[in-house]
Every structure is written in C-alpha cells, then in structure tokens.
Design a protein around this motif. Structure first.
Motif, PDB file in Angstrom:
ATOM      1  N   VAL A   1      23.735  26.201  -8.396  1.00 56.28           N
ATOM      2  CA  VAL A   1      22.263  25.570  -8.147  1.00 56.28           C
ATOM      3  C   VAL A   1      22.228  25.462  -6.768  1.00 56.28           C
ATOM      4  O   VAL A   1      22.913  25.256  -5.745  1.00 56.28           O
ATOM      5  CB  VAL A   1      22.622  24.157  -9.071  1.00 56.28           C
ATOM      6  N   ASP A   2      20.855  25.873  -6.657  1.00 57.20           N
ATOM      7  CA  ASP A   2      20.241  25.418  -5.224  1.00 57.20           C
ATOM      8  C   ASP A   2      19.666  23.994  -5.306  1.00 57.20           C
ATOM      9  O   ASP A   2      18.432  24.064  -5.603  1.00 57.20           O
ATOM     10  CB  ASP A   2      19.493  26.561  -4.848  1.00 57.20           C
ATOM     11  N   HIS A   3      20.210  22.913  -4.978  1.00 57.34           N
ATOM     12  CA  HIS A   3      19.545  21.623  -5.199  1.00 57.34           C
ATOM     13  C   HIS A   3      18.435  21.424  -3.870  1.00 57.34           C
ATOM     14  O   HIS A   3      18.691  21.635  -2.898  1.00 57.34           O
ATOM     15  CB  HIS A   3      20.362  20.514  -4.972  1.00 57.34           C
ATOM     16  N   ARG A   4      17.326  20.978  -4.308  1.00 54.49           N
ATOM     17  CA  ARG A   4      16.044  20.658  -3.379  1.00 54.49           C
ATOM     18  C   ARG A   4      15.493  19.489  -3.443  1.00 54.49           C
ATOM     19  O   ARG A   4      14.419  19.301  -3.047  1.00 54.49           O
ATOM     20  CB  ARG A   4      14.970  22.047  -3.519  1.00 54.49           C
ATOM     21  N   ASP A   5      16.278  18.625  -4.368  1.00 57.85           N
ATOM     22  CA  ASP A   5      15.600  17.331  -4.431  1.00 57.85           C
ATOM     23  C   ASP A   5      16.075  16.214  -3.522  1.00 57.85           C
ATOM     24  O   ASP A   5      16.825  16.640  -2.502  1.00 57.85           O
ATOM     25  CB  ASP A   5      16.061  16.855  -5.815  1.00 57.85           C
ATOM     26  N   THR A   6      15.558  15.261  -3.571  1.00 58.36           N
ATOM     27  CA  THR A   6      15.754  14.227  -2.560  1.00 58.36           C
ATOM     28  C   THR A   6      16.456  12.896  -3.066  1.00 58.36           C
ATOM     29  O   THR A   6      16.768  11.870  -2.437  1.00 58.36           O
ATOM     30  CB  THR A   6      14.626  13.628  -1.939  1.00 58.36           C
ATOM     31  N   ILE A   7      16.878  13.021  -4.267  1.00 61.81           N
ATOM     32  CA  ILE A   7      17.395  11.885  -5.293  1.00 61.81           C
ATOM     33  C   ILE A   7      18.681  11.667  -5.793  1.00 61.81           C
ATOM     34  O   ILE A   7      19.256  10.680  -5.770  1.00 61.81           O
ATOM     35  CB  ILE A   7      16.444  11.093  -6.230  1.00 61.81           C
ATOM     36  N   LEU A   8      19.301  12.962  -5.985  1.00 59.00           N
ATOM     37  CA  LEU A   8      20.340  12.992  -6.658  1.00 59.00           C
ATOM     38  C   LEU A   8      21.553  12.720  -5.665  1.00 59.00           C
ATOM     39  O   LEU A   8      21.513  13.202  -4.608  1.00 59.00           O
ATOM     40  CB  LEU A   8      20.761  14.381  -7.315  1.00 59.00           C
ATOM     41  N   THR A   9      22.544  11.713  -6.345  1.00 56.87           N
ATOM     42  CA  THR A   9      23.667  11.759  -5.460  1.00 56.87           C
ATOM     43  C   THR A   9      24.636  12.802  -5.702  1.00 56.87           C
ATOM     44  O   THR A   9      24.632  13.792  -6.373  1.00 56.87           O
ATOM     45  CB  THR A   9      24.454  10.405  -5.992  1.00 56.87           C
TER      46      THR A   9
ATOM     47  N   PHE B   1      11.277  13.652  -6.682  1.00 60.32           N
ATOM     48  CA  PHE B   1      11.721  12.282  -6.438  1.00 60.32           C
ATOM     49  C   PHE B   1      11.572  11.087  -7.446  1.00 60.32           C
ATOM     50  O   PHE B   1      12.112  10.055  -7.136  1.00 60.32           O
ATOM     51  CB  PHE B   1      10.961  11.720  -5.170  1.00 60.32           C
ATOM     52  N   CYS B   2      11.228  11.491  -8.364  1.00 57.75           N
ATOM     53  CA  CYS B   2      11.150  10.406  -9.566  1.00 57.75           C
ATOM     54  C   CYS B   2      12.234  11.022 -10.611  1.00 57.75           C
ATOM     55  O   CYS B   2      12.358   9.744 -11.332  1.00 57.75           O
ATOM     56  CB  CYS B   2       9.743  10.665 -10.475  1.00 57.75           C
ATOM     57  N   GLY B   3      12.705  11.966 -10.850  1.00 53.14           N
ATOM     58  CA  GLY B   3      14.022  12.054 -11.773  1.00 53.14           C
ATOM     59  C   GLY B   3      13.422  12.309 -13.342  1.00 53.14           C
ATOM     60  O   GLY B   3      14.554  12.450 -13.992  1.00 53.14           O
ATOM     61  N   THR B   4      12.250  12.553 -13.454  1.00 49.95           N
ATOM     62  CA  THR B   4      11.887  12.506 -14.959  1.00 49.95           C
ATOM     63  C   THR B   4      12.203  14.012 -15.602  1.00 49.95           C
ATOM     64  O   THR B   4      12.430  14.017 -16.789  1.00 49.95           O
ATOM     65  CB  THR B   4      10.371  12.409 -14.874  1.00 49.95           C
TER      66      THR B   4
ATOM     67  N   PRO C   1       0.773  -1.102   0.023  1.00 50.04           N
ATOM     68  CA  PRO C   1      -0.079  -0.061   0.117  1.00 50.04           C
ATOM     69  C   PRO C   1       0.996   1.132   0.134  1.00 50.04           C
ATOM     70  O   PRO C   1       1.814   1.396   0.691  1.00 50.04           O
ATOM     71  CB  PRO C   1      -0.788  -0.172   1.283  1.00 50.04           C
ATOM     72  N   GLY C   2       0.329   2.112  -0.609  1.00 46.33           N
ATOM     73  CA  GLY C   2       1.201   3.499  -1.058  1.00 46.33           C
ATOM     74  C   GLY C   2       2.075   3.496  -2.225  1.00 46.33           C
ATOM     75  O   GLY C   2       2.658   4.670  -2.734  1.00 46.33           O
ATOM     76  N   ALA C   3       2.366   2.319  -2.963  1.00 46.03           N
ATOM     77  CA  ALA C   3       2.876   2.165  -3.983  1.00 46.03           C
ATOM     78  C   ALA C   3       2.239   2.872  -5.121  1.00 46.03           C
ATOM     79  O   ALA C   3       0.859   2.953  -5.321  1.00 46.03           O
ATOM     80  CB  ALA C   3       3.221   1.085  -4.479  1.00 46.03           C
ATOM     81  N   HIS C   4       2.934   3.359  -6.089  1.00 45.96           N
ATOM     82  CA  HIS C   4       2.481   3.961  -7.374  1.00 45.96           C
ATOM     83  C   HIS C   4       3.280   3.300  -8.644  1.00 45.96           C
ATOM     84  O   HIS C   4       4.141   2.775  -8.557  1.00 45.96           O
ATOM     85  CB  HIS C   4       2.792   5.638  -7.498  1.00 45.96           C
ATOM     86  N   LEU C   5       2.492   3.672  -9.569  1.00 41.35           N
ATOM     87  CA  LEU C   5       3.126   3.164 -11.221  1.00 41.35           C
ATOM     88  C   LEU C   5       3.554   4.482 -11.634  1.00 41.35           C
ATOM     89  O   LEU C   5       2.862   5.542 -11.580  1.00 41.35           O
ATOM     90  CB  LEU C   5       2.082   2.502 -11.903  1.00 41.35           C
ATOM     91  N   ASP C   6       4.469   4.619 -12.525  1.00 36.78           N
ATOM     92  CA  ASP C   6       5.068   5.454 -13.551  1.00 36.78           C
ATOM     93  C   ASP C   6       4.192   5.109 -14.957  1.00 36.78           C
ATOM     94  O   ASP C   6       4.732   4.067 -15.352  1.00 36.78           O
ATOM     95  CB  ASP C   6       6.481   5.640 -13.757  1.00 36.78           C
ATOM     96  N   VAL C   7       3.210   5.637 -15.377  1.00 38.40           N
ATOM     97  CA  VAL C   7       2.752   5.534 -16.647  1.00 38.40           C
ATOM     98  C   VAL C   7       2.901   6.150 -17.839  1.00 38.40           C
ATOM     99  O   VAL C   7       3.018   7.459 -17.833  1.00 38.40           O
ATOM    100  CB  VAL C   7       0.995   5.482 -16.155  1.00 38.40           C
ATOM    101  N   ILE C   8       3.666   5.531 -18.824  1.00 35.51           N
ATOM    102  CA  ILE C   8       3.865   6.248 -19.945  1.00 35.51           C
ATOM    103  C   ILE C   8       2.688   6.123 -20.830  1.00 35.51           C
ATOM    104  O   ILE C   8       2.471   5.223 -21.473  1.00 35.51           O
ATOM    105  CB  ILE C   8       5.170   5.434 -20.719  1.00 35.51           C
ATOM    106  N   LEU C   9       2.448   7.581 -21.319  1.00 35.84           N
ATOM    107  CA  LEU C   9       1.059   7.570 -21.965  1.00 35.84           C
ATOM    108  C   LEU C   9       1.446   7.735 -23.652  1.00 35.84           C
ATOM    109  O   LEU C   9       2.556   7.895 -23.806  1.00 35.84           O
ATOM    110  CB  LEU C   9       0.333   8.910 -21.742  1.00 35.84           C
TER     111      LEU C   9
END
Ligand code: FES
Length: 379
Positions: free
Chosen positions: A346-354, A333-336, A93-101
């Motif tokens: 740059v002022d980075h405000r994301d949670t995923i980039l290393t 958080f998705c990186g798209t 529960p709480g999961a999502h899909l990335d759907v490519i239209l």
C-alpha cells in the motif's frame, strides 16, 4: 471601513483554539478536566445530551428550521437543536459536523451559524444533482421536525485570531460560492475580537451565492464579485490591499479561503514564496491525485476487479462497482472509507492512520493507492 450593523451581536466568546488545534490551557481547568473525567461514569446519566451510540460518538438532533438561502434556490440551510433544547457541544469557526443521512450516507458540512449560540447548529448544503446523492437527499427528503444523527463537531480548518495564536495583523477572507459556510463564523469571531479584516466573496452569479444578505450587512468590509458581471478575479483582487512599496500583498496578512480547487491551487502557488503570509484553506472536493500510477483493486467478497486510473482515487473506481460504498471527506482525514487491505503493498497517503493501524492492514480508499499493480481489499 464601515461600521457593522447587521450581523447578530453576542457577547465575546472564548478565543478560538491555537492555530494547530491546541487550547491555551488554564491550569485550574486542566485539573478540573481530570476530575470531571474521573467522575464521568457517575454523572453521565444526568447529562442532558444523550449519546445515542457511545462507540461512534453520535448524537441525534432535530431540524428546527429550514431556509432557502440562495436566490437560485439551490442552497438550503438547516438549523439543528437537541430535541429537549439542551445546550450543544461547543465549537469554533472552521468546525464541521458529520451528518448521517436517512440512507446511511455520511457527509460533512461546515457549521455556518454563530459559535456563541450554544443551543443550535446551522449547516448549509448546495444541491448537486450529479454528486454522490447526499445533497439531493438533504434537499428533497429532510424537513423541519425530522431527527438526524450527527457526529462532531470536529475542526480541520482552525481559525486563529491575531493575538491568540497568530502573529498576523490583518485577515483576508476569500470565499467562493458555498465556500462561504466555514467563513461565516470566522467573520462573526473576527468582528467580536476587533480584528482588522476584509473579504472578497465570489461566485458564478449573484443568484448563485448563498447568504448574500448576511454578508452584505458587514458593509464595505465585504466585496462581492461575480463571474457573469465582473469576470474572473485577478490575484490582486483576491488578496485585496497591496503594499505600495512592493506592489505585492502586504506582510502580516493571514488568508483564509474556501472554494474550488483551481482557486485554492492558484492561491497556494501565488503565495508559495511568501512565508510572511499565512494561507489557510479548506476544499470541499478531493485534492488532485499527485504522482499517481494506475493499479487494479480486487474486491474480496465478489472477486470483481476494478482498474484505478492514474488520476483518480481508488474510492472513485470502487464506486463504479459498489455505488453504496461509504465515504465522506474524500480527503483522507475522516476515516469513513477505511477498509482492510488483504493483499498487495500500500502507498498510504492519509493523515490519520497510526502505524499500528497501517500494520494491521487499514487502508483509506479515498487517498491511498497501491505500490504494486494489484491490491485486494476486504470489500
Ligand atoms: S472519505 Fe474521509 S478518509 Fe476517506
């Protein structure tokens, strides 16, 4: 509390992951996993689910059912399955899909079916005529039998069952409108694990709220409250039972909420001094920009300049000049929306980039900003 009669019954499934996304590892399974990974190249050709793009981790599913699930006909639920009926990757529960239209747009949609069902995924989408076009495409173009590529499932809103990663004793669900989608599977799971739970489900009107009949099957555990009939709910109504000794929400509560930003921000502020209450929430829209200052983005390919206002994202500003620029979560958080920053600090405000990615110039337009007045992006 009433007895639940309506929701589909299924045998208890595995407990959801730990609150912070970690599994409770069984040592035997861990060793098994290592062996399976080593043998993956040999048995991958036999796997029933074909990865259509190993680099992107995409699989193609087929729409096997399409239902209108709100009385105002503005929410449609799609059921997806592997074309050959193979089992699908597990999710919680709480999961999502990335759907490519079909247009190439990618959008994220919460899984709102039964996590114990290994053969289908269900998503639901509200029609938003003045949105980014993804919901209109789903409503107007996708039909039963169509194939759509997806990525995931991924989980940014994990649900921790009391006794399985959460010290809470009671769960309060707060859903607003289409925010019911990630909450529905949590209800299934809470029920299966015998958790003490209740829910308030709010919306503009009865006609606008999706899955009404599915949630009313849980009896008086669910209170439906609509703005046109009941007015806006108070914080006490949202949080449910109060402790008679304090007149406040009781300790040991875990709150899971999905809805519009004002609702989530009110909850966050109200519970800011309550470390004894867990608050978990997911928003469908971008977070408000905090401490933003305006800056200018130059699009390297054309030299065109766009001004980014103090209270908008670089992505929003860039979309005025390039409406087809890719994005999905708009929350970092998705990186798209990742691009390369060529010039400027740059002022980075994301949670995923290393750190390495940032050092190489990676930049997420949906949340990150410029420290300088000017940024040049590889767009
Ligand atoms: S759109 Fe998802 S990280 Fe920017």
């Amino acid at each position: 509390m009433s007895t639940v009669s309506g929701p589909p019954s299924a045998p208890p499934t595995t407990a959801p992951p730990h609150l912070y996304g970690r599994w409770r590892r069984d040592p035997i399974l861990t060793v098994g996993g290592v062996i399976a990974k080593a043998w993956w190249p040999f048995w991958r050709p036999l796997s029933p689910i074909r990865r259509t793009d190993d680099v992107l981790g995409t699989i193609t599913l087929q729409i096997i059912d399409r239902q209108v699930v709100a009385a105002d006909e503005n929410v449609v639920a799609l059921t997806l399955a592997a074309p050959d009926g193979s089992p699908l990757p597990r999710w919680h529960p709480g999961a999502h899909l990335d759907v490519i239209l079909p247009s190439g747009r990618m959008r994220e949609y919460s899984l709102c079916g039964d996590p114990a069902d290994r053969h289908t995924y269900r998503i639901a989408v509200r029609r938003i005529p003045d949105g980014g076009g993804g919901s209109m495409e789903i409503h107007d173009e996708l039909r039963v039998g169509d194939h759509i590529p997806i990525k995931g499932p991924r989980n940014a809103f994990p649900f921790a069952v009391p006794g399985h990663g959460s010290p809470a004793t009671t769960i309060r669900f707060i859903a607003a409108g289409i925010g019911i989608t990630p909450i529905l599977p949590m209800l299934h799971t809470a029920e299966r694990f015998g958790v003490d739970w209740s829910m308030i489900y709010t919306g503009r009107s009865l006609e606008s709220i999706p899955f009404r009949h599915e949630v009313t099957a849980y009896g008086d555990k669910v209170a439906i409250r609509t703005d046109d009939r009941d007015g806006l709910p108070s914080m006490e109504a949202l949080l449910g039972a109060t402790d008679p000794a304090t007149g406040r929400a009781p300790s040991g509560l875990a709150v899971y909420s999905c809805g519009p930003i004002p609702l989530l921000e009110s909850l966050r502020r109200h519970l800011a001094d309550r470390p004894d209450i867990e608050l978990h929430y997911e928003r469908f829209s971008p977070p408000p920009v905090r401490d933003g200052r305006p800056f200018t983005v130059t699009l390297a390919s054309s030299g065109r300049q766009v001004r980014v206002g103090a209270d908008e994202s670089a992505l929003s500003a860039i979309r005025r000049a390039m409406p087809s620029v890719p994005y999905s979560c708009r929350q970092g958080f998705c990186g798209t929306c990742k691009v390369r920053a060529l010039v400027g600090e740059v002022d980075h405000r994301d949670t995923i980039l290393t750190d390495a990615e940032r050092a190489a110039g990676a930049y997420l337009t949906c949340v990150s900003r410029g420290r300088d007045d000017h940024l040049t992006l590889d767009l």
